[in-house]
Design a protein around this motif. Structure first.
Motif, short mmCIF file in Angstrom:
data_model
loop_
_atom_site.label_atom_id
_atom_site.label_comp_id
_atom_site.label_asym_id
_atom_site.label_seq_id
_atom_site.Cartn_x
_atom_site.Cartn_y
_atom_site.Cartn_z
N ALA A 114 -90.17 60.88 95.83
CA ALA A 114 -88.84 61.49 95.73
C ALA A 114 -88.25 61.72 97.11
CB ALA A 114 -88.93 62.79 94.96
N THR A 115 -89.09 62.13 98.05
CA THR A 115 -88.64 62.36 99.42
C THR A 115 -88.15 61.06 100.05
OG1 THR A 115 -90.25 64.15 99.65
CG2 THR A 115 -89.31 63.26 101.68
N SER A 126 -90.99 71.84 93.86
CA SER A 126 -92.17 71.80 93.00
C SER A 126 -92.17 72.99 92.05
CB SER A 126 -93.44 71.80 93.85
OG SER A 126 -93.42 72.89 94.75
N ASP A 170 -87.03 66.45 86.00
CA ASP A 170 -88.29 67.09 86.36
C ASP A 170 -89.42 66.33 85.70
OD1 ASP A 170 -89.11 69.05 83.83
OD2 ASP A 170 -86.94 68.93 84.09
N GLY A 224 -80.32 65.84 87.79
CA GLY A 224 -81.70 65.84 88.25
C GLY A 224 -82.66 65.53 87.14
N TYR A 235 -94.04 63.50 94.82
CA TYR A 235 -93.27 64.27 95.79
C TYR A 235 -92.87 63.40 96.98
CZ TYR A 235 -91.87 68.66 98.05
OH TYR A 235 -91.15 69.69 98.63
N PHE A 291 -81.53 65.31 92.54
CA PHE A 291 -82.62 66.25 92.80
C PHE A 291 -83.72 66.10 91.76
CE2 PHE A 291 -79.96 68.58 89.81
CZ PHE A 291 -80.86 69.27 89.02
N ALA A 292 -84.89 66.62 92.10
CA ALA A 292 -86.03 66.56 91.19
C ALA A 292 -86.93 67.77 91.39
CB ALA A 292 -86.84 65.28 91.41
N TYR A 293 -87.48 68.25 90.31
CA TYR A 293 -88.57 69.22 90.35
C TYR A 293 -89.83 68.53 89.85
CZ TYR A 293 -86.60 73.71 91.75
OH TYR A 293 -86.07 74.75 92.48
N TRP A 326 -88.75 55.87 91.99
CA TRP A 326 -87.76 56.81 92.52
C TRP A 326 -86.52 56.11 93.04
CZ3 TRP A 326 -88.02 61.66 91.20
CH2 TRP A 326 -89.26 62.22 90.88
N ARG A 374 -85.75 67.79 96.61
CA ARG A 374 -86.84 67.99 95.65
C ARG A 374 -87.54 69.32 95.85
NH1 ARG A 374 -88.76 68.53 99.97
NH2 ARG A 374 -90.00 67.10 101.20
#
Length: 226
Positions: free
Chosen positions: A66-67, A75, A23, A21, A63, A43-45, A33, A73
């Motif tokens: 990423a979606t 936050s 962030d 992932g 956001y 995954f991502a934060y 992305w 994902r």
């Protein structure tokens, strides 16, 4: 997989076995992305808020991006214990992108609590007051979402500013930051970490580089809250 048994493994071996992932925050701006996904990131934060007066201007686009790329994902909120209560900041986070739902693609919100970049090392709080602040944030988030937030920190900060408090391992998944080939010592009470931020740059995409402690199915279960 519990990383207790893997602390001494070389980083490449861990990378090959764990979902990768990143962030990001407003520092990264526009993120490609699609390329991140193509590089194997799962995954991502994404930074949403800080204190009670800042929402990242890049949060919404990051956001949504990423979606749309198909990443799991979540936050995160950068804690400012010197400006308002834990409950106040949890509510601000929730109102500005920090929510969670059992849709299978949303990770629980994360509390980023680390050394103060603006002043006093521990934000002017005693260890007991810091523990109370984190508890206030965590309980407020849980009341509103049914999930406890992930705690992002370093072991050094945790020792310095909470007195190495134990107990959070009972509810809060740990996201440890440690830039090395092994995870090293964890905060008191934690036998393993859920996420590991192992570098502040890499070839997978912009921002910090992270690993999930488990497999893809485990990452999906975490998103679903099961």
């Amino acid at each position: 997989m519990k990383w207790l048994a893997a602390l001494a493994l070389a980083l490449p071996a861990i990378v090959s076995a764990s979902p990768q992932g990143i962030d990001v925050s407003n520092w990264q701006g526009t993120v490609n992305w699609g390329a991140v996904k193509a590089n194997g990131v799962q995954f991502a934060y994404i930074k949403a808020t800080e204190g009670t007066g800042y929402k990242s201007p890049s949060f919404n686009s990051q956001y949504i991006g990423a979606t749309n790329a198909g990443l799991i994902r979540g936050s995160y909120h950068f804690a400012r214990p010197d400006v308002s209560s834990g409950a106040t900041q949890a509510n601000y986070f929730l109102a500005n992108g920090g929510g969670w739902s059992a849709d299978g693609i949303t990770l629980p919100g994360a509390l980023d609590i680390e050394y103060n970049p603006y002043g006093a090392t521990c934000y002017g709080l005693s260890a007991s007051s810091m523990v109370a602040w984190i508890t206030d944030f965590s309980n407020t988030y849980h009341t509103k979402t049914g999930r406890y937030p992930v705690i992002y920190t370093t072991t050094d900060w945790w020792k310095t500013c909470t007195g190495n408090a134990s107990g959070f391992q009972n509810n809060n998944p740990l996201w440890i930051a440690h830039y090395a080939s092994a995870i090293g010592e964890l905060p008191a009470g934690y036998a393993y970490t859920t996420f590991w931020q192992f570098a502040n740059s890499g070839s997978n995409g912009p921002g910090d580089q992270d690993l999930f402690n488990g497999d893809t199915a485990g990452l999906q279960r975490m998103a679903k809250g099961s």
